[in-house]
Design a protein around this motif. Sequence first.
Motif, mmCIF file in Angstrom:
data_model
loop_
_atom_site.group_PDB
_atom_site.id
_atom_site.type_symbol
_atom_site.label_atom_id
_atom_site.label_comp_id
_atom_site.label_asym_id
_atom_site.label_seq_id
_atom_site.Cartn_x
_atom_site.Cartn_y
_atom_site.Cartn_z
ATOM 1 N N GLU A 252 80.210 15.499 -10.694
ATOM 2 C CA GLU A 252 80.201 14.033 -10.696
ATOM 3 C C GLU A 252 79.731 13.492 -9.358
ATOM 4 O OE1 GLU A 252 83.372 12.236 -13.803
ATOM 5 O OE2 GLU A 252 84.260 13.108 -11.991
ATOM 6 N N TRP A 253 80.205 14.065 -8.273
ATOM 7 C CA TRP A 253 79.751 13.620 -6.945
ATOM 8 C C TRP A 253 78.233 13.721 -6.842
ATOM 9 C CZ3 TRP A 253 83.648 17.000 -3.685
ATOM 10 C CH2 TRP A 253 84.944 16.480 -3.825
ATOM 11 N N LEU A 254 77.704 14.848 -7.314
ATOM 12 C CA LEU A 254 76.254 15.073 -7.236
ATOM 13 C C LEU A 254 75.496 14.074 -8.102
ATOM 14 C CD1 LEU A 254 73.896 16.844 -6.223
ATOM 15 C CD2 LEU A 254 74.297 18.349 -8.179
ATOM 16 N N ALA A 255 75.997 13.845 -9.316
ATOM 17 C CA ALA A 255 75.306 12.952 -10.254
ATOM 18 C C ALA A 255 75.270 11.514 -9.749
ATOM 19 C CB ALA A 255 75.977 13.019 -11.626
ATOM 20 N N PHE A 256 76.345 11.088 -9.081
ATOM 21 C CA PHE A 256 76.441 9.695 -8.632
ATOM 22 C C PHE A 256 76.149 9.528 -7.134
ATOM 23 C CE2 PHE A 256 79.359 9.867 -12.366
ATOM 24 C CZ PHE A 256 78.613 9.039 -13.193
ATOM 25 N N HIS A 257 75.638 10.614 -6.507
ATOM 26 C CA HIS A 257 75.282 10.581 -5.081
ATOM 27 C C HIS A 257 76.460 10.099 -4.223
ATOM 28 C CE1 HIS A 257 71.141 11.230 -6.337
ATOM 29 N NE2 HIS A 257 71.272 10.217 -7.177
ATOM 30 N N TYR A 258 77.615 10.618 -4.550
ATOM 31 C CA TYR A 258 78.846 10.204 -3.877
ATOM 32 C C TYR A 258 79.221 11.215 -2.792
ATOM 33 C CZ TYR A 258 83.894 9.383 -3.292
ATOM 34 O OH TYR A 258 85.143 9.158 -2.779
ATOM 35 N N GLN A 322 77.714 27.876 6.858
ATOM 36 C CA GLN A 322 76.449 28.588 6.680
ATOM 37 C C GLN A 322 75.519 27.964 5.636
ATOM 38 O OE1 GLN A 322 75.363 30.853 8.572
ATOM 39 N NE2 GLN A 322 77.187 31.495 9.684
ATOM 40 N N THR A 323 76.063 27.159 4.721
ATOM 41 C CA THR A 323 75.240 26.726 3.581
ATOM 42 C C THR A 323 74.944 25.234 3.531
ATOM 43 O OG1 THR A 323 77.172 26.368 2.130
ATOM 44 C CG2 THR A 323 76.229 28.592 2.189
ATOM 45 N N TYR A 324 75.525 24.433 4.423
ATOM 46 C CA TYR A 324 75.391 22.981 4.259
ATOM 47 C C TYR A 324 73.934 22.516 4.353
ATOM 48 C CZ TYR A 324 74.794 22.182 9.307
ATOM 49 O OH TYR A 324 74.315 22.165 10.589
ATOM 50 N N LYS A 325 73.120 23.180 5.174
ATOM 51 C CA LYS A 325 71.715 22.764 5.293
ATOM 52 C C LYS A 325 70.953 23.034 3.998
ATOM 53 C CE LYS A 325 71.249 23.236 10.312
ATOM 54 N NZ LYS A 325 70.546 23.940 11.423
ATOM 55 N N ALA A 326 71.151 24.210 3.426
ATOM 56 C CA ALA A 326 70.467 24.548 2.166
ATOM 57 C C ALA A 326 70.934 23.632 1.049
ATOM 58 C CB ALA A 326 70.728 26.008 1.811
ATOM 59 N N GLY A 331 69.710 18.532 -2.449
ATOM 60 C CA GLY A 331 70.191 17.229 -2.883
ATOM 61 C C GLY A 331 71.699 17.120 -2.997
ATOM 62 N N GLU A 332 72.444 18.172 -2.602
ATOM 63 C CA GLU A 332 73.902 18.131 -2.647
ATOM 64 C C GLU A 332 74.405 17.510 -1.352
ATOM 65 O OE1 GLU A 332 75.637 21.921 -3.753
ATOM 66 O OE2 GLU A 332 73.822 22.475 -4.824
ATOM 67 N N LEU A 333 74.938 16.313 -1.445
ATOM 68 C CA LEU A 333 75.331 15.559 -0.259
ATOM 69 C C LEU A 333 76.755 15.852 0.186
ATOM 70 C CD1 LEU A 333 73.787 12.086 -1.199
ATOM 71 C CD2 LEU A 333 72.767 13.931 0.157
ATOM 72 N N ALA A 334 77.559 16.450 -0.683
ATOM 73 C CA ALA A 334 78.965 16.688 -0.362
ATOM 74 C C ALA A 334 79.157 18.085 0.199
ATOM 75 C CB ALA A 334 79.838 16.487 -1.599
ATOM 76 N N SER A 335 79.437 18.162 1.476
ATOM 77 C CA SER A 335 79.870 19.398 2.130
ATOM 78 C C SER A 335 80.833 18.974 3.227
ATOM 79 C CB SER A 335 78.688 20.168 2.730
ATOM 80 O OG SER A 335 78.185 19.501 3.881
ATOM 81 N N SER A 336 81.603 19.904 3.748
ATOM 82 C CA SER A 336 82.567 19.539 4.778
ATOM 83 C C SER A 336 81.862 18.938 5.988
ATOM 84 C CB SER A 336 83.397 20.757 5.189
ATOM 85 O OG SER A 336 82.565 21.797 5.647
ATOM 86 N N LYS A 342 80.064 11.555 7.875
ATOM 87 C CA LYS A 342 80.194 10.228 7.277
ATOM 88 C C LYS A 342 81.402 9.495 7.853
ATOM 89 C CE LYS A 342 81.350 7.888 2.955
ATOM 90 N NZ LYS A 342 81.871 8.059 1.571
ATOM 91 N N GLU A 343 82.501 10.225 8.056
ATOM 92 C CA GLU A 343 83.715 9.611 8.586
ATOM 93 C C GLU A 343 83.638 9.359 10.085
ATOM 94 O OE1 GLU A 343 87.265 11.702 7.586
ATOM 95 O OE2 GLU A 343 87.119 11.229 5.451
#
Length: 430
Positions: A252-258, A322-326, A331-336, A342-343
Amino acid sequence: MLSLYRASQLAFRGENILDDTKSFSLKYLKEALERNETFTVWNDKQNVIEEIKYALENSWHASVPRLEAKRYCELYRTDYARIAKSVYQLPNVHSQNMLELAKLDFNIIQAIHQTEMKNATTWFRDSGLPQFTFARERPLEYFLIAAGTYEPQYAKCRFLFTKVACLQTVLDDMYDTYGTLDELKLFTDAVRRWDLSLTENLPDYMKLCYKIFYDIVHEVVFEAEKEQGRELLSFFRKRWEDYLLAYYEEAEWLAFHYVPSFEEYIKNGIISIGQRILLVNGILLMKGQILSQKALEQLDYPGRRVLTELNCIISRLADNIQTYKAEKTRGELASSVECYMKEHPGSTEEVAVNYMYSLLEPAVKELTWVFLKPNDTSDVDIPIPFQCKKMVMEETKVTMAIFKEGDGFSISKTKIKDYIKECLIEPLPL
């Protein structure tokens, strides 16, 4: 100094003196290598240089146990030992017979693992999972992790651990990259209903996936109930439902760019990383290791910082570093890392990654303490079999080794291939 450096890696939280010891001994060893301080003939005999290089490249918490055993055999010398400024021959310590026995032991266990590895890859080929061409195929990598629990009597544990890990990869890729949100909702609801006959609304590829999922989970439950002597289906159902709901939330996060808050992401991420499923499968399948319900809760209790929870935190942070850049490229905007930035507007990726490390290192120390601390003997129902705790620790170490230089699960890099080759294929020369 090398022994001091190794010992300092077993620091618990709050043991600042060991942190200082680690920094000092690490600096000393690096400088000794740079100055080529390999001392005398004694060091050539003992291969101290190679020991130091290995120790600096492979921390205790990010190492492959069978590879360590192999390295010790390769570096072990049967001729001399040094005490103070003198060199001695100690036949009862540096024994040729002991070395031969260790090599035989390694090769015998490796031969057992080779047979199991062949069975695992044959199963994978015939399982139906290769039909999901969108998914990664990593049975050898997962067997390498399972083989951290190397003892011959745990063959069933290793085999089913590998099966579940291969299944998880298909589910991960289906929720991440292939399934539509509507399809994923149908699949998630079908799992929550837990009825093979209620899949008529699923697309064909999901019907096959659900059938394989259902069969593997019930096979694990059957074997675990047989080993533990009690009903466990409800326990496994809850773990799998939580796991797939976490996947769906990320879809859902990915679909709604959240982009969620950092706390929201981590809370969900330590479930979606999937480690809890793997670990409880392995633990409950270990031959002769019986856990009461209280003992199981001491090992696995969502939201409580017990062994599996700490493993999940460590795995999620190590994965994201190790994976947040890939993931961002896909197009996956949610990573730690992204959630932290963002915060904290204005913070850089470097600051965010350093913050991840500031969470990872205390979690590793806490896991070390939980692993090594003695059992609570005040309640006879609570004792946790040491082999179960060891299984969690060894799985954590191999996972951290795989994520040490990149995401070894997504792309089977040279380092991971080397681990497989050295641990599972190439024997020690006798």
